[in-house]
Design an enzyme around this catalytic site. Structure first.
Site, PDB file in Angstrom:
ATOM      1  N   ALA A   6     -25.230 -33.451   0.087  1.00 17.39           N
ATOM      2  CA  ALA A   6     -25.878 -32.234  -0.566  1.00 17.39           C
ATOM      3  C   ALA A   6     -25.311 -31.684  -1.887  1.00 17.39           C
ATOM      4  CB  ALA A   6     -25.835 -31.037   0.410  1.00 17.39           C
ATOM      5  N   GLU A  30     -20.492 -43.003  -2.118  1.00 21.49           N
ATOM      6  CA  GLU A  30     -20.637 -42.229  -0.875  1.00 21.49           C
ATOM      7  C   GLU A  30     -20.071 -43.037   0.519  1.00 21.49           C
ATOM      8  OE1 GLU A  30     -21.522 -39.453   0.687  1.00 21.49           O
ATOM      9  OE2 GLU A  30     -21.334 -40.551   2.602  1.00 21.49           O
ATOM     10  N   SER A  36     -27.628 -37.393   0.612  1.00 27.47           N
ATOM     11  CA  SER A  36     -28.623 -36.077   0.825  1.00 27.47           C
ATOM     12  C   SER A  36     -29.404 -35.978   2.150  1.00 27.47           C
ATOM     13  CB  SER A  36     -29.582 -36.314  -0.408  1.00 27.47           C
ATOM     14  OG  SER A  36     -29.126 -35.755  -1.478  1.00 27.47           O
ATOM     15  N   CYS A  40     -27.148 -30.086   9.467  1.00 28.80           N
ATOM     16  CA  CYS A  40     -27.406 -29.106  10.256  1.00 28.80           C
ATOM     17  C   CYS A  40     -28.831 -29.521  11.171  1.00 28.80           C
ATOM     18  CB  CYS A  40     -27.770 -27.618   9.317  1.00 28.80           C
ATOM     19  SG  CYS A  40     -26.897 -27.511   8.354  1.00 28.80           S
ATOM     20  N   ASN A 308     -25.561 -26.781  -1.777  1.00 27.20           N
ATOM     21  CA  ASN A 308     -26.777 -27.131  -2.478  1.00 27.20           C
ATOM     22  C   ASN A 308     -26.659 -26.296  -3.630  1.00 27.20           C
ATOM     23  OD1 ASN A 308     -28.886 -29.229  -1.555  1.00 27.20           O
ATOM     24  ND2 ASN A 308     -28.430 -28.318   0.332  1.00 27.20           N
ATOM     25  N   TYR A 429     -44.561  -2.705   6.843  1.00 23.80           N
ATOM     26  CA  TYR A 429     -44.948  -2.276   8.221  1.00 23.80           C
ATOM     27  C   TYR A 429     -46.369  -2.515   8.514  1.00 23.80           C
ATOM     28  CZ  TYR A 429     -46.894   0.745  11.636  1.00 23.80           C
ATOM     29  OH  TYR A 429     -47.684   1.186  12.746  1.00 23.80           O
ATOM     30  N   ARG A 445     -30.381   4.451   9.727  1.00 25.42           N
ATOM     31  CA  ARG A 445     -30.282   5.780  10.273  1.00 25.42           C
ATOM     32  C   ARG A 445     -29.153   6.395  11.132  1.00 25.42           C
ATOM     33  NH1 ARG A 445     -36.224   7.750  12.288  1.00 25.42           N
ATOM     34  NH2 ARG A 445     -34.837   9.188  13.341  1.00 25.42           N
TER      35      ARG A 445
END
Lengths: 455, 455
Positions: A6, A30, A36, A40, A308, A429, A445
């Site tokens: 990455a 590499e 790339s 995950c 990245n 909302y 709050r």
């Protein structure tokens, strides 16, 4: 580019976007077979949710070559000569070596799984989960005939929990060992307890407070994990003990590392030594340390999203542009079965370590208006500085549509908002999306009340 | 309290929390049958997703009475005597009148649906959707035997679109009339076009550029909608033409209104007249105007989430505390079938009207990592000020897990972040939740490029 995942390939792509082949030659080495890819995604590939390994690959070597970037896979850089400005790369398959000069060096060697002394055994069946090659090896091991039946995952962080779930989905009996009192110690114990319940609900046996002493092999294969609390038979062991910045080569070559073990960089991702930035030496990704914007401390948080961004910043700067990476705030998210777990900023323990005096507030609310079909419970916890009320950290545990709300809190925190300021935020909302008081606002709050009460 | 819905009863509750019955007597007059309900939930109740009307009621009159707040439902305040500091309330069922003195008056009379001259007919079957009483009337009308078969919804904003979907779910043939070239003109035309497709996908006939001329009745009931483009038979007509602040009583009583037609208040929700704040006169909810924090202009944006916050602020201040409502940024969200639509800040048209020079960037990305099961497409559009790059507005259209991401953008905008600053944001990432570059970050990158390109 020392490393073609990455960070390295983001840097290469950004530099190439700005400078043509006539202006800048770009060569990437590499060590593995791939470039790339989404590390995950490996647990989801192992678990079967992702069917095809290639789906995890964003861009293969040939795509980069087509874009004018030379890529040597299975090549490990074994030496960097800072004075001569050249690297030596060994062909891991062919066996030869090649020298390559540079004007700019990008050190993007990633990280390696933490492997304690007891895990370095002379036998098969013990795996880290860091590279796509690791994933391929695990897949092959699970596909053996007869297949392994009992898995032991050591370490209850993101990778451990995700891999434990993946192996349950593959039909293995799974035990998760964690030395802390709770799994997922990236969140506070009160939140982690909910994660434990979710993991157990999957049929995973969770053993906390577990101390691994050794691994046993039979016929050259893993057969058991010996802990202070007893011996567990195992046909596969997965290590989820975190990773270390892969900086051995840097250190051998005279590139210094920071207090976390990762390379230090400036805002533009230039490596910084004791006397300032090193000209033409850049670093990005899991091998660097960065600054935590809340604590102000250097941290090593190896995540693809940072890699990245950092690679992109380095590449823009190498290409003659201007970009900076201003640090991180510790945002993270994962999913265990249906349970979503997210955090940003500092946990209670981290806030304490950073020297903050703080209050906390946790509220239980719902993902939609309570009367709307599919509303599910979520817990939002805020940590705010005493007196100023500045948001220091936030955690969310819930089910659908819960975890991504952490981004709102991450941006509030990034902007150093107080919890009282947050109570006025104009958040969206409508009944399918939240109660009229969004859980984030209810938490703000309650945290405001806690700040006032603490005086 | 003149009005016993979200704003009025939030104020009452907060004041009561701070002052006991011996310190403050609280009396609320509510014209309708209900207190503190979710008007936003009405379309979902009509459509059947919410089974029970009472589910929409947060707290009924008796609950407030139990908390030491006197509530008179079906009582309309018909006069306010500012000098004598008393109100006259008419009992709409019993027929009598009562006078009530006050030290603090909270004007929270809400809003009323816009009803053009042509809609004021002498016949049944034409409905606004503002109060729970309206919802009850619509329900009763749909439950007639034989039931209405053809519905015409006039106005393609949030309420119109939600009601059109609700009536499709009830089995009616629905036509949606909108005078603009696109429905959902709260978002830009390029985004609104996607909403149109979703509405049509539900089987709703959408007629844009439609000019309603009159309504026809037969036997005292609605029978057709006459437009410049033809006549549509109709067994029920729903008006979704927006609402007006309900300020007739205020104006009659000498309480001035602002340029939007809503009451002006200060930050603490005290009503402001030509000579400054009026002592002891407060206002909150759909009847007030507020400031748009991006344009700096007064706006009337009637939403339950603002009403609740404003009422809370008024109540805290009446109760001797300190709280402020600092304005809004125009955040809104809705769901049409599976399509989620969200916005914050200014649209292109609004940015232009406010005097901003700006660039835009829209990107298509996915809700999860592309390889992760269930990933769906979403579009994120950003509007940024020319030169400074400050975020001015954002819109999202997508499917699951899309719209609530607007909150992250709303908070970035609230904090006056530039799109370039946003590219560095530490947002959450894991394959079930986003690609490694979150759609918000990709949009920020593209918008940054646009700002640079525009110079």
């Amino acid at each position: 580019m020392v490393g073609g995942d990455a960070a390295g390939m983001s840097a290469a792509s950004q530099a190439r976007k700005r400078l043509g082949s006539g202006e800048l030659e770009i060569v990437a080495f590499e060590r593995g077979h791939f470039t790339s890819y989404s590390a995950c995604g490996i647990p989801y590939w192992i678990g079967g949710a992702v069917k095809d390994r290639d789906a995890l690959i964003a861009r293969g070597p040939q795509e980069f070559r087509d874009a004018g970037i030379t890529v040597h896979i299975r090549h490990e850089v074994v030496a960097i000569d800072l004075d001569a400005r050249e690297v030596v790369a060994r062909d891991l398959d062919g066996g030869g070596e090649r020298r390559e000069g540079y004007d700019h060096l990008v050190y993007a060697a990633g990280a390696t799984p933490v492997t304690p002394e007891w895990a370095r055994i002379d036998g098969e069946g013990v795996f880290g989960v860091q590279t796509l090659d690791d994933g391929t090896a695990i897949h092959a091991w699970l596909d053996r005939d007869p297949p392994p039946r009992r898995a032991v995952v050591i370490g209850g962080g993101y990778v451990g929990v995700e891999m434990a779930e993946a192996m349950v989905r593959r039909g293995l009996a799974v035990t998760l060992l964690e030395k802390s009192p709770q799994p997922m110690s990236t969140v506070d114990p009160d939140m982690g307890e909910r994660v434990r319940e979710a993991i157990c609900g999957l049929g995973i046996e969770v053993r906390t407070g577990a101390h691994v002493q050794s691994l046993e092999t039979t016929d050259g294969r893993i057969s058991a994990v010996v802990t202070a609390q007893g011996t567990l038979p195992a046909d596969i062991v997965v290590l989820g003990l975190g990773v270390r910045p892969n900086t051995g080569l840097a250190v051998r070559s005279g590139i210094p590392v920071g207090v976390t073990g990762g390379l230090r960089t400036d805002l533009r991702m230039r490596v910084v030594g004791p006397h300032g930035p090193l000209e033409g030496i850049w670093a990005a990704g899991d091998c660097v340390q960065t600054v935590h914007r809340v604590s102000g401390q250097p941290v090593h948080i190896p995540l693809g999203t940072h890699a990245n961004k950092q690679g992109r910043v380095a590449g823009i700067n190498i290409g003659g542009g201007y970009a900076t990476f201003p640090g991180v705030i510790g945002t993270g998210v994962t999913k265990v079965c249906e349970l979503e777990v997210a955090r940003t900023g500092l946990t209670e323990r981290e806030a304490e370590a950073a020297g903050f005096a703080f209050v906390t507030a946790a509220v239980e609310s719902t993902s939609r208006a309570g009367y709307y079909p599919g509303a599910s419970t979520m817990v939002v916890k805020l940590i705010a500085e005493k007196r100023t009320g500045m948001l220091l950290g936030a955690q969310i545990v819930g089910r659908e549509e819960a975890a991504k709300r952490i981004d709102a809190l991450a941006i509030a925190l990034w902007n150093r908002m107080t919890v009282e300021e947050m109570t006025a935020l104009d958040l969206s909302y409508a009944p399918p999306f939240s109660p009229v008081w969004d859980p984030v606002l209810i938490a703000a709050r309650k945290a405001t009340d806690a700040v006032h009460a603490a005086g």
